[in-house]
Design a protein around this motif. Structure first.
Motif, short mmCIF file in Angstrom:
data_model
loop_
_atom_site.label_atom_id
_atom_site.label_comp_id
_atom_site.label_asym_id
_atom_site.label_seq_id
_atom_site.Cartn_x
_atom_site.Cartn_y
_atom_site.Cartn_z
N HIS A 90 0.83 -1.43 0.02
CA HIS A 90 0.06 0.03 0.06
C HIS A 90 0.74 1.28 -0.03
CE1 HIS A 90 -3.15 2.90 1.11
NE2 HIS A 90 -2.38 3.30 2.07
N LYS A 173 -17.10 -3.58 5.26
CA LYS A 173 -16.34 -2.32 5.40
C LYS A 173 -14.93 -2.68 6.12
CE LYS A 173 -16.86 2.21 7.61
NZ LYS A 173 -17.69 2.99 8.36
N ARG A 174 -14.82 -3.62 6.99
CA ARG A 174 -13.52 -3.85 7.72
C ARG A 174 -12.47 -4.36 6.70
NH1 ARG A 174 -12.54 -7.32 13.42
NH2 ARG A 174 -10.60 -6.54 13.62
N TRP A 176 -12.71 -4.41 3.66
CA TRP A 176 -12.22 -3.35 2.70
C TRP A 176 -11.08 -2.57 3.21
CZ3 TRP A 176 -14.94 -3.32 -2.19
CH2 TRP A 176 -14.44 -2.22 -2.86
N SER A 177 -11.10 -1.92 4.39
CA SER A 177 -10.26 -1.35 4.98
C SER A 177 -8.84 -1.90 5.32
CB SER A 177 -10.78 -0.32 6.17
OG SER A 177 -9.98 0.18 6.95
N ARG A 178 -9.16 -3.04 5.99
CA ARG A 178 -7.82 -3.71 6.28
C ARG A 178 -6.91 -4.28 4.83
NH1 ARG A 178 -7.57 -5.68 11.41
NH2 ARG A 178 -8.46 -4.28 12.89
N SER A 180 -7.30 -3.19 1.70
CA SER A 180 -6.58 -2.02 1.10
C SER A 180 -5.11 -1.64 1.92
CB SER A 180 -7.58 -0.81 1.02
OG SER A 180 -8.77 -1.39 0.31
N ALA A 181 -5.39 -1.49 3.18
CA ALA A 181 -4.13 -0.97 3.82
C ALA A 181 -2.75 -1.57 3.89
CB ALA A 181 -4.79 -0.40 5.35
N THR A 186 -8.13 -2.60 -3.32
CA THR A 186 -9.24 -3.03 -2.74
C THR A 186 -9.53 -4.44 -3.03
OG1 THR A 186 -10.98 -2.42 -4.51
CG2 THR A 186 -10.45 -0.59 -2.83
#
Length: 242
Positions: A90, A173-174, A176-178, A180-181, A186
């Motif tokens: 990332h 949502k979680r 997607w966030s984790r 992507s990071a 995504t």
């Protein structure tokens, strides 16, 4: 891991397609590589020469140029890259960076030792030992994220994000966030990249576009056409001829 040496003295001018891997190149020749970013990448001030480089998961093609090329190339999964590079994919943001920027003096020392070796097998051994030492002390990717990546790869990108989230007990949502990071894409984009890579290989092997679209999970041939254009910057027919 693979080794390349230009015996003919020709200049390298290579169009590189996106792939679901982080590519690490240890340059052993006297001349650096020049990498021109492809479509979809952030604007750059101009081609930057690198003796050794890291190309992260990229949304578009690139062009690599060089003279008197001699190098060791590695294709790492983003899970392995997370541990070995010292930064998450990332943080590379789909760009190409100098390997020395990540490994510092260690990169220079490794490059000198590998260049001094006389046989490819010895070179591979030196690089392998170096990577093993970094892996022993490197950080590991979150198991759930690594597992989702492995699932996307195993299924050729033919996955639903809701199912991926459910498989690791996370909300959409979680995940997607984790994801992507740590991966740099995504989950949906990662699946699209993996699916494109499989389709691109099939097209370049002589597959018919309609058959390739059906076999690799595209809704129809038009869907394949749109994804190939987005990732490769050309039509499926043009991609087949690369």
């Amino acid at each position: 891991m693979a080794g390349f040496r230009d015996r003919a003295g020709r200049s390298l001018d290579l169009r590189v397609l996106p792939q679901p891997a982080v590519v690490v190149v240890i340059g052993l020749g006297d001349d650096p590589f020049t990498v021109e970013a492809g479509i979809g990448e952030r604007p750059s001030t101009g081609p930057k020469p690198n003796p050794s480089l890291v190309a992260s998961l990229s949304p578009g093609p690139a062009r690599v140029r060089g003279r008197n090329v001699e190098c060791v190339e590695m294709c790492l999964s983003p899970v392995a890259a997370y541990t070995l590079l010292g930064v998450s994919p990332h943080e590379l943001r789909g760009s190409v960076v100098g390997l020395e920027d990540l490994w510092g003096r260690q990169e220079r020392q490794l490059r000198e030792r590998v260049a001094a070796a006389t046989a490819w097998q010895e070179r591979f051994l030196l690089v392998g030992e170096f990577l093993a030492r970094r892996a022993a002390r490197g950080a590991s990717m979150t198991p759930e994220v690594a597992g989702v990546w492995d699932t996307i790869m195993a299924r050729g990108g033919r996955v639903r994000v809701d199912d991926l989230a459910a498989s690791c007990g996370w909300s959409r949502k979680r995940l997607w966030s984790r994801f992507s990071a740590q991966i740099g894409l995504t989950p949906k984009r990662a699946a699209m990249l993996v699916r494109f890579d499989r389709a691109a290989r099939a097209l370049r092997a002589g597959g018919n576009a309609a058959d390739v679209a059906l076999a690799h999970g595209f809704a129809d041939q038009s869907h394949l056409h749109r994804d190939v254009l987005a990732f490769a910057g050309c039509t499926p027919a043009a991609l087949a001829g690369l």
